[in-house]
Design an enzyme around this catalytic site. Structure first.
Site, PDB file in Angstrom:
ATOM      1  N   LYS A 106       0.841  -1.189   0.000  1.00  0.00           N
ATOM      2  CA  LYS A 106       0.000   0.000   0.000  1.00  0.00           C
ATOM      3  C   LYS A 106       0.880   1.243   0.000  1.00  0.00           C
ATOM      4  O   LYS A 106       1.778   1.384   0.846  1.00  0.00           O
ATOM      5  CB  LYS A 106      -0.897   0.020   1.240  1.00  0.00           C
ATOM      6  CG  LYS A 106      -1.875  -1.143   1.349  1.00  0.00           C
ATOM      7  CD  LYS A 106      -3.087  -0.937   0.474  1.00  0.00           C
ATOM      8  CE  LYS A 106      -4.141  -2.003   0.744  1.00  0.00           C
ATOM      9  NZ  LYS A 106      -5.339  -1.826  -0.110  1.00  0.00           N
TER      10      LYS A 106
ATOM     11  N   ASP B 224      -0.244  -0.435  -4.561  1.00  0.00           N
ATOM     12  CA  ASP B 224      -1.655  -0.060  -4.497  1.00  0.00           C
ATOM     13  C   ASP B 224      -1.803   1.311  -3.851  1.00  0.00           C
ATOM     14  O   ASP B 224      -1.548   1.475  -2.661  1.00  0.00           O
ATOM     15  CB  ASP B 224      -2.441  -1.108  -3.692  1.00  0.00           C
ATOM     16  CG  ASP B 224      -3.930  -0.823  -3.665  1.00  0.00           C
ATOM     17  OD1 ASP B 224      -4.374   0.111  -4.359  1.00  0.00           O
ATOM     18  OD2 ASP B 224      -4.657  -1.539  -2.952  1.00  0.00           O
TER      19      ASP B 224
ATOM     20  N   GLU C  18      -1.602   0.002  -8.946  1.00  0.00           N
ATOM     21  CA  GLU C  18      -3.052  -0.150  -8.798  1.00  0.00           C
ATOM     22  C   GLU C  18      -3.709   1.171  -8.399  1.00  0.00           C
ATOM     23  O   GLU C  18      -3.294   1.817  -7.440  1.00  0.00           O
ATOM     24  CB  GLU C  18      -3.303  -1.213  -7.730  1.00  0.00           C
ATOM     25  CG  GLU C  18      -4.747  -1.626  -7.549  1.00  0.00           C
ATOM     26  CD  GLU C  18      -4.865  -2.814  -6.600  1.00  0.00           C
ATOM     27  OE1 GLU C  18      -5.870  -2.867  -5.864  1.00  0.00           O
ATOM     28  OE2 GLU C  18      -3.955  -3.674  -6.578  1.00  0.00           O
TER      29      GLU C  18
ATOM     30  N   ASP D 232      -8.938  -0.444  -9.586  1.00  0.00           N
ATOM     31  CA  ASP D 232      -9.494  -1.097  -8.395  1.00  0.00           C
ATOM     32  C   ASP D 232     -10.760  -0.373  -7.965  1.00  0.00           C
ATOM     33  O   ASP D 232     -11.876  -0.801  -8.262  1.00  0.00           O
ATOM     34  CB  ASP D 232      -8.449  -1.092  -7.284  1.00  0.00           C
ATOM     35  CG  ASP D 232      -8.929  -1.787  -6.014  1.00  0.00           C
ATOM     36  OD1 ASP D 232     -10.078  -2.267  -5.986  1.00  0.00           O
ATOM     37  OD2 ASP D 232      -8.165  -1.851  -5.041  1.00  0.00           O
TER      38      ASP D 232
ATOM     39  N   LYS E 209     -12.817  -7.517  -6.567  1.00  0.00           N
ATOM     40  CA  LYS E 209     -13.040  -8.007  -5.217  1.00  0.00           C
ATOM     41  C   LYS E 209     -14.440  -8.625  -5.196  1.00  0.00           C
ATOM     42  O   LYS E 209     -15.432  -7.919  -4.994  1.00  0.00           O
ATOM     43  CB  LYS E 209     -12.930  -6.863  -4.211  1.00  0.00           C
ATOM     44  CG  LYS E 209     -11.523  -6.244  -4.152  1.00  0.00           C
ATOM     45  CD  LYS E 209     -11.500  -5.043  -3.236  1.00  0.00           C
ATOM     46  CE  LYS E 209     -10.069  -4.627  -2.913  1.00  0.00           C
ATOM     47  NZ  LYS E 209      -9.302  -4.223  -4.103  1.00  0.00           N
TER      48      LYS E 209
END
Length: 334
Positions: free
Chosen positions: A151, A186, A214, A239, A263
């Protein structure tokens, strides 16, 4: 056919809070569903909303469950509003486990579907933010992971860029003989256009070790992300822009032919996701939202069916973020 409908809310504490550009996530809350048919066969599902990613809130999901009758029919199951994508996925997943008699809709027995999380090399391991990522990467590598997700957009950019260079250097030095390692970054939509360009410049220099960046920019900056994908060699994956099936269809129609991070637990109806991905030949990375084993199994069933062409490691290496011995089935005995 009628089904007895029951639900149980749950909550789990993260071992260490999950930090993203959206803030800090301390507690995972969700709802376990149980359907029972007229012969006594049970099917479990999970509603695992993440409102800051674009699904309904936990409170909206709970209200949905409370409004359903104790006995429901397929009409109830397939008429959940699109504004409740996690509810759609949870209740339809529970129904699928009963009606397919342990078969996927493609006809493959569930026990024959591979479970990527039992093979760490087929699963992406989530690293902690900041400097701790370097040590965590080494630990997860020893456990068998070869794909890592980090992240970003959590601390000042110059510091993060230095850590990325250290992380890449550490990987090249410590795992030099292992060319299967890849790193996913991400941003959770937390970068500016200038910052995204900075990241992509560094990623391009790092080479193939960076699998993709991402969601660098917020959802409303789709055109800028498309331009960035044309300017740099490092792939961009969407995403937050493709959280729900409705959003997936919208960006596809706008010309996005890159990577979709799906997801399943918050995307909507599994049958409709299946149809969309197959008909459009979507290049997808399937990812967790920290579900329990109930939601995880349903999401992985879908991933195993749809991830056959591109075969990207799934983003379900997250169990180490919990240290409890949470048993979802115990909810029905408390």
């Amino acid at each position: 056919m009628e089904y007895k409908f029951e639900f149980r809310p749950y909550q789990r504490q993260f071992r260490v809070p999950v930090k993203t550009s959206h803030g800090t996530w301390d507690l995972r809350k969700g709802i376990i569903l149980r359907l029972t048919d007229e012969k006594g066969k049970e099917g479990f599902g999970e509603i695992a909303p993440v409102s800051w990613l674009g699904s309904e809130t936990f409170e909206q999901a709970l209200d949905f469950c409370q409004q359903l009758p104790k006995v429901i029919t397929p009409t109830n199951i397939f008429s959940v509003p699109d504004e409740l994508p996690a509810c759609q996925f949870g209740i339809e997943s529970a129904w699928e486990t009963i009606t397919t008699h342990a078969l996927t809709l493609s006809g493959m027995p569930l026990e024959d579907l591979p479970d990527p999380t039992s093979e760490p090399e087929m699963c992406s391991g989530l690293l902690p933010p900041g400097q701790a990522a370097i040590l965590a990467c080494k630990i997860l590598w020893k456990k068998g992971y070869r794909t890592f997700k980090w992240k970003i957009g959590v601390i000042p950019i110059q510091l993060e860029l230095r850590i990325l260079e250290q992380l890449v250097q550490s990987i090249l030095e410590d795992f030099s003989a292992d060319d299967s390692i890849s790193l996913r970054l991400d941003a959770n939509g937390g970068l500016t256009d200038v910052e995204a360009s900075q990241w992509l410049h560094v990623c391009d220099r790092a080479g193939k070790i960076i699998e993709f960046l991402e969601q660098p920019l917020p959802v409303d900056q789709f055109d800028q992300m498309k331009k960035l994908s044309d300017r740099f060699s490092t792939p961009i994956a969407l995403d937050e822009s493709v959280v729900t099936l409705k959003q997936m269809k919208e960006v596809y129609q706008k010309g996005w032919n890159g990577i979709f991070v799906i997801k399943p637990s918050i995307a909507g109806s599994p049958s409709q996701i299946r149809q969309f991905c197959k008909s459009k030949n979507i290049d997808a990375v399937f990812s967790s939202v920290f579900e329990t084993e109930i939601g995880r199994e349903a999401a992985l069933r879908l991933a195993s069916e749809l991830n056959t062409k591109h075969n990207r490691p799934v983003g379900f290496g997250v169990n180490h973020w919990f240290d409890d011995n949470f048993d979802v089935h115990q909810l029905w005995h408390d």
